[in-house]
Motif scaffolding. Structure first.
Motif, PDB file in Angstrom:
ATOM      1  N   ASP A 123       0.801  -1.237   0.000  1.00  0.00           N
ATOM      2  CA  ASP A 123       0.000   0.000   0.000  1.00  0.00           C
ATOM      3  C   ASP A 123       0.830   1.281   0.000  1.00  0.00           C
ATOM      4  O   ASP A 123       0.424   2.298   0.564  1.00  0.00           O
ATOM      5  CB  ASP A 123      -0.962   0.025   1.198  1.00  0.00           C
ATOM      6  CG  ASP A 123      -2.064  -1.015   1.092  1.00  0.00           C
ATOM      7  OD1 ASP A 123      -2.521  -1.281  -0.036  1.00  0.00           O
ATOM      8  OD2 ASP A 123      -2.449  -1.576   2.134  1.00  0.00           O
ATOM      9  N   ASP A 124       2.008   1.242  -0.661  1.00  0.00           N
ATOM     10  CA  ASP A 124       2.839   2.442  -0.712  1.00  0.00           C
ATOM     11  C   ASP A 124       2.659   3.234  -2.011  1.00  0.00           C
ATOM     12  O   ASP A 124       3.336   4.227  -2.235  1.00  0.00           O
ATOM     13  CB  ASP A 124       4.317   2.085  -0.520  1.00  0.00           C
ATOM     14  CG  ASP A 124       4.890   1.288  -1.681  1.00  0.00           C
ATOM     15  OD1 ASP A 124       4.118   0.878  -2.591  1.00  0.00           O
ATOM     16  OD2 ASP A 124       6.114   1.058  -1.682  1.00  0.00           O
ATOM     17  N   GLY A 125       1.743   2.777  -2.869  1.00  0.00           N
ATOM     18  CA  GLY A 125       1.496   3.465  -4.134  1.00  0.00           C
ATOM     19  C   GLY A 125       2.300   2.903  -5.294  1.00  0.00           C
ATOM     20  O   GLY A 125       2.076   3.291  -6.441  1.00  0.00           O
ATOM     21  N   ASP A 126       3.248   1.993  -5.030  1.00  0.00           N
ATOM     22  CA  ASP A 126       4.064   1.376  -6.072  1.00  0.00           C
ATOM     23  C   ASP A 126       3.757  -0.111  -6.144  1.00  0.00           C
ATOM     24  O   ASP A 126       3.626  -0.784  -5.118  1.00  0.00           O
ATOM     25  CB  ASP A 126       5.560   1.544  -5.771  1.00  0.00           C
ATOM     26  CG  ASP A 126       5.986   3.009  -5.774  1.00  0.00           C
ATOM     27  OD1 ASP A 126       5.497   3.762  -6.636  1.00  0.00           O
ATOM     28  OD2 ASP A 126       6.785   3.381  -4.902  1.00  0.00           O
ATOM     29  N   ASP A 127       3.663  -0.629  -7.375  1.00  0.00           N
ATOM     30  CA  ASP A 127       3.423  -2.062  -7.555  1.00  0.00           C
ATOM     31  C   ASP A 127       4.687  -2.868  -7.283  1.00  0.00           C
ATOM     32  O   ASP A 127       5.789  -2.444  -7.626  1.00  0.00           O
ATOM     33  CB  ASP A 127       2.950  -2.370  -8.980  1.00  0.00           C
ATOM     34  CG  ASP A 127       1.497  -1.989  -9.199  1.00  0.00           C
ATOM     35  OD1 ASP A 127       0.783  -1.736  -8.208  1.00  0.00           O
ATOM     36  OD2 ASP A 127       1.066  -1.959 -10.358  1.00  0.00           O
ATOM     37  N   GLU A 128       4.513  -4.014  -6.657  1.00  0.00           N
ATOM     38  CA  GLU A 128       5.587  -4.968  -6.414  1.00  0.00           C
ATOM     39  C   GLU A 128       5.266  -6.256  -7.174  1.00  0.00           C
ATOM     40  O   GLU A 128       4.107  -6.565  -7.416  1.00  0.00           O
ATOM     41  CB  GLU A 128       5.702  -5.309  -4.917  1.00  0.00           C
ATOM     42  CG  GLU A 128       6.188  -4.182  -4.036  1.00  0.00           C
ATOM     43  CD  GLU A 128       5.094  -3.187  -3.649  1.00  0.00           C
ATOM     44  OE1 GLU A 128       5.437  -2.000  -3.488  1.00  0.00           O
ATOM     45  OE2 GLU A 128       3.933  -3.580  -3.528  1.00  0.00           O
ATOM     46  N   THR A 129       6.314  -7.027  -7.521  1.00  0.00           N
ATOM     47  CA  THR A 129       6.113  -8.360  -8.065  1.00  0.00           C
ATOM     48  C   THR A 129       5.802  -9.279  -6.902  1.00  0.00           C
ATOM     49  O   THR A 129       6.524  -9.303  -5.905  1.00  0.00           O
ATOM     50  CB  THR A 129       7.367  -8.846  -8.814  1.00  0.00           C
ATOM     51  OG1 THR A 129       7.596  -7.961  -9.919  1.00  0.00           O
ATOM     52  CG2 THR A 129       7.188 -10.264  -9.326  1.00  0.00           C
ATOM     53  N   VAL A 130       4.708 -10.022  -7.018  1.00  0.00           N
ATOM     54  CA  VAL A 130       4.252 -10.892  -5.938  1.00  0.00           C
ATOM     55  C   VAL A 130       4.131 -12.308  -6.479  1.00  0.00           C
ATOM     56  O   VAL A 130       3.537 -12.534  -7.540  1.00  0.00           O
ATOM     57  CB  VAL A 130       2.884 -10.440  -5.386  1.00  0.00           C
ATOM     58  CG1 VAL A 130       2.406 -11.362  -4.275  1.00  0.00           C
ATOM     59  CG2 VAL A 130       2.937  -8.997  -4.908  1.00  0.00           C
ATOM     60  N   ILE A 131       4.703 -13.263  -5.760  1.00  0.00           N
ATOM     61  CA  ILE A 131       4.495 -14.674  -6.057  1.00  0.00           C
ATOM     62  C   ILE A 131       3.540 -15.197  -4.990  1.00  0.00           C
ATOM     63  O   ILE A 131       3.822 -15.097  -3.789  1.00  0.00           O
ATOM     64  CB  ILE A 131       5.813 -15.495  -6.012  1.00  0.00           C
ATOM     65  CG1 ILE A 131       6.832 -14.935  -6.995  1.00  0.00           C
ATOM     66  CG2 ILE A 131       5.528 -16.976  -6.262  1.00  0.00           C
ATOM     67  CD1 ILE A 131       6.487 -15.078  -8.449  1.00  0.00           C
TER      68      ILE A 131
END
Length: 137
Positions: A123-131
């Motif tokens: 929820d920091d406004g930036d997308d992360e890669t999630v597995i």
């Protein structure tokens, strides 16, 4: 921690890059059945899935007719979000409430399913890669 659903993750939302060598993970298993949330892998960290209830575990169900459900057990009651899906190789396109997302399968065996997506996990406004790691039990 917020619960990631299949749909918000590019539902069970973006499924990934498989290794083609003999010692890499397989993606040739059967997708059909119930898959229980185990953990997330985000930015080098493994985060256990902590939203299971004592009376039942959250899961994703893939049926052989191209339908499925994302099931969240809340206060011992199943909250069911239905979807349709199509699979082409390691790409999985899931449609729910008129919204379609394509994810990548990184591992699919008789016991394990790993999907790769991008999401603003923290929820920091930036997308992360999630597995997303799921298991049959």
């Amino acid at each position: 921690m917020k619960k990631l659903s299949l749909f918000s993750l590019a539902i069970l939302s973006s499924f990934a890059i498989s290794c083609s060598s003999d010692d890499g993970p397989t993606t040739s298993g059967d997708l059909i059945g119930k898959w229980y949330f185990k953990e997330y892998k985000v930015q080098g960290q493994t985060i256990p899935y902590d939203d299971h209830e004592e009376c039942g575990k959250d899961y994703i169900q893939f049926n052989d007719n191209g339908t499925g459900a994302n099931v969240d057990v809340w206060d011992c009651v199943e909250d069911i979000a239905s979807f349709t899906y199509t699979r082409s190789g390691n790409s999985l396109t899931i449609t729910s409430d008129g919204v379609s997302d394509t994810v990548q399968i990184t591992e699919l065996s008789s016991a394990n399913l790993k999907i790769k997506t991008t999401s603003d996990f923290d929820d920091d406004g930036d997308d992360e890669t999630v597995i997303i790691v799921l298991t049959k039990n």
